[in-house]
Motif scaffolding. Structure first.
Motif, PDB file in Angstrom:
ATOM      1  N   GLY A 165       0.795  -1.218   0.000  1.00 42.02           N
ATOM      2  CA  GLY A 165       0.000   0.000   0.000  1.00 42.02           C
ATOM      3  C   GLY A 165       0.825   1.264   0.000  1.00 42.02           C
ATOM      4  O   GLY A 165       0.279   2.353   0.175  1.00 42.02           O
ATOM      5  N   GLU A 266      -6.677   1.778   6.788  1.00 42.38           N
ATOM      6  CA  GLU A 266      -7.607   0.863   6.140  1.00 42.38           C
ATOM      7  C   GLU A 266      -7.768  -0.409   6.966  1.00 42.38           C
ATOM      8  O   GLU A 266      -7.916  -1.507   6.433  1.00 42.38           O
ATOM      9  N   SER A 269     -10.843  -2.903   6.576  1.00 42.55           N
ATOM     10  CA  SER A 269     -11.710  -2.618   5.446  1.00 42.55           C
ATOM     11  C   SER A 269     -11.655  -3.752   4.445  1.00 42.55           C
ATOM     12  O   SER A 269     -10.651  -4.451   4.304  1.00 42.55           O
ATOM     13  N   ASN A 278      -5.724   0.818  -6.505  1.00 44.11           N
ATOM     14  CA  ASN A 278      -7.122   1.020  -6.134  1.00 44.11           C
ATOM     15  C   ASN A 278      -7.326   1.349  -4.660  1.00 44.11           C
ATOM     16  O   ASN A 278      -8.259   2.061  -4.299  1.00 44.11           O
ATOM     17  N   ARG A 279      -6.471   0.808  -3.803  1.00 46.69           N
ATOM     18  CA  ARG A 279      -6.584   1.146  -2.379  1.00 46.69           C
ATOM     19  C   ARG A 279      -5.186   1.150  -1.768  1.00 46.69           C
ATOM     20  O   ARG A 279      -4.473   0.158  -1.843  1.00 46.69           O
ATOM     21  N   ARG A 392      -6.322   6.833  -8.557  1.00 47.70           N
ATOM     22  CA  ARG A 392      -7.277   6.228  -9.493  1.00 47.70           C
ATOM     23  C   ARG A 392      -7.372   7.014 -10.788  1.00 47.70           C
ATOM     24  O   ARG A 392      -7.667   6.440 -11.838  1.00 47.70           O
TER      25      ARG A 392
END
Length: 423
Positions: A165, A266, A269, A278-279, A392
């Motif tokens: 991430g 996160e 999640s 995307n994340r 994104r």
RNA sequence: GGAGAAAUGGCAGAGUGGUCGAAUGCACCAGUCUUGAAAACUGGCGAGGGUCACACCUCCGGGGGUUCGAAUCCCUCUUUCUCCGCCA
């Protein structure tokens, strides 16, 4: 948080509107009304006791001055009982006020009546769809493979340095990222937003001001040594500029914009470690924030929506606008529009911006007020939106602009990148 | 990191135990004067709770304490400034 006075006067309507969020607010609202009633009774009791105490003190002072020490000492003995009462009532009052606040923290903002009913993102109302769908060549790739092929984003390297991430942008990838930030900031300042560079760490008071604390503490990275939090969005330092201030009506409207990295744990999640961009735990975002007169905030919201729209049009990305349903609306928002860009190689819509009107929900906690034309202090409305979130947008540019011979750069970005293709 | 000083209304700045929510100046608002503005003059001018409205209560960086009574005394925390050290 909601204002108690507002709840007192409009409890029926509030309960009705909160039902749009699929929330049965009746028990909580009843609690608020009861606690508030009890709180005010205690307050009155405390005030009258204190008033009595004050007048005795004054009398004692006068007696001493006129040399009647004996009488004064007599009075003194009367005060101990009052003192005791003050102490206990004060404590009860504090407990009651705290209980009241704890409930208020748990009640989300009252949705605007036009918020559609619904449970999840599937029930969001699409209000507009625009832009041309790209026709990709055979063998088109998702962005994480493009990133590897052209060596512009290194996910494994980020993994090594920090963890999943935390991607590393390289070469033209890094330059494109910087170009997007500069382009977004320019677009925002062009229409009147003032550019700010904000702290990336905030204190506890700021976390409370915008509502990340106490509820979402686990979503922020916490620097315990200094009790600071890494910001999850520029909304936090940006909106807290206005904490505890009283503006003049003529100061409104205020619009600011700023680029910051955003840090999100996160934790828990769904799909916390989905592929590619995307994340992420760290990503870049340019934010716009507005402080508005209550009568103009919805006009301002429309303005922000069309501004973000302009940017997506210039980037020539296919997008749609969604009015979030009650079930998908964030806690503090009264009305939110999400922007999604179609990412051709993944064949899915990706959320790239979220624009919301918080009405007085944030300003009540922030104590952000303005002196209105009657000379009274009134809570201002706050709004914010991404303009825009980077990862994104980057992903969809990479995917939608890919060709057999490389990734083209959207025309408006070429002056910022200094190149027109990634190959 | 070490030593010292300080924190009062939008700003500046008085106030060291009672009559202080707080002098004064500036800024601001309203009015008079003026063709208009400036100047001058008159009045107003912090916030929160509470009340139909008053009354009343709270707040002088935050928290705690002493006292019948605290902006004022004590403790503690935070922040700012000055000097020294370190440093992009």
């Amino acid at each position: 948080m909601l204002q108690v006075s507002h709840i007192r006067e409009n409890s029926e309507e509030i309960i009705k509107l909160l039902a749009i969020r699929n929330l049965d607010a009746k028990p909580m609202i009843d609690d608020v009304l009861n606690f508030d009633e009890e709180r005010r009774q205690l307050q009155t009791k405390l005030d009258t006791t204190k008033a009595e105490m004050n007048s005795i003190s004054k009398e004692i002072g006068n007696l001493f001055k006129s040399g009647q020490a004996e009488k004064a000492n007599e009075l003194k003995s009367k005060t101990s009982e009052l003192k005791e009462t003050i102490k206990t009532v004060e404590q009860e009052l504090n407990e009651k006020a705290e209980a009241l606040n704890n409930i208020l923290y748990k009640i989300p903002n009252v949705p605007n009546p036009i918020v559609p009913n619904g449970n999840s993102d599937e029930d969001n109302l699409e209000t507009l769809r625009d832009g041309e769908m790209p026709n990709l060549h055979d063998g088109a790739l998702p962005h994480w493979e493009l990133a590897k092929k052209y060596d512009i984003i290194d996910f494994e390297l980020g993994n090594k340095i920090a963890g999943a991430g935390f991607p590393v942008y390289k070469g033209k990838g890094a330059r494109l990222q910087r170009a997007l930030i500069a382009y977004f900031l320019d677009k925002n300042t062009e229409v009147g937003y003032t550019e700010y560079q904000l702290p990336h760490l905030v204190n506890e008071a700021s976390g409370f001001g915008t509502g990340q604390l106490p509820d979402k503490e686990g979503q922020m990275y916490h620097v315990t040594e200094d009790n600071l939090y890494l910001i999850p969005t520029a909304e936090v330092p940006g909106t807290n500029i206005f904490r505890d201030i009283i503006l003049n009506e003529s100061d409104l409207p205020i619009g600011i914009t700023g680029y910051t990295p955003c840090f999100r744990r996160e934790a828990g999640s769904y799909g916390a470690h989905v592929r590619g961009l995307n994340r992420l735990h760290q990503f870049d975002k340019v934010e716009i924030i507005r402080v508005e007169h209550p009568s103009k905030s919805y006009q301002a919201l429309d303005n922000m929506v069309s501004h973000v729209q302009d940017i997506l049009k210039e980037l020539k990305l296919p997008y749609r606008i969604l009015r979030l349903c009650g079930g998908d609306l964030t806690f503090a928002s009264a009305l939110t529009y999400d922007f999604e860009v179609f990412s051709a190689a993944q064949e899915r819509w990706l959320e790239v911006s979220s624009v919301s009107n918080f009405e007085t929900y944030q300003s009540n906690r922030l104590k952000l007020r303005f002196k209105n034309s009657d000379g009274k202090n009134e809570l201002a409305h706050t709004l914010n939106g991404s303009s825009l979130a980077l990862p994104r947008i980057l992903a969809s540019i990479l995917e939608n602009y890919q060709t057999g011979s490389g990734i083209k750069i959207p025309e408006v970005l070429i002056p910022y990148t200094g190149f027109d293709i990634i190959d």
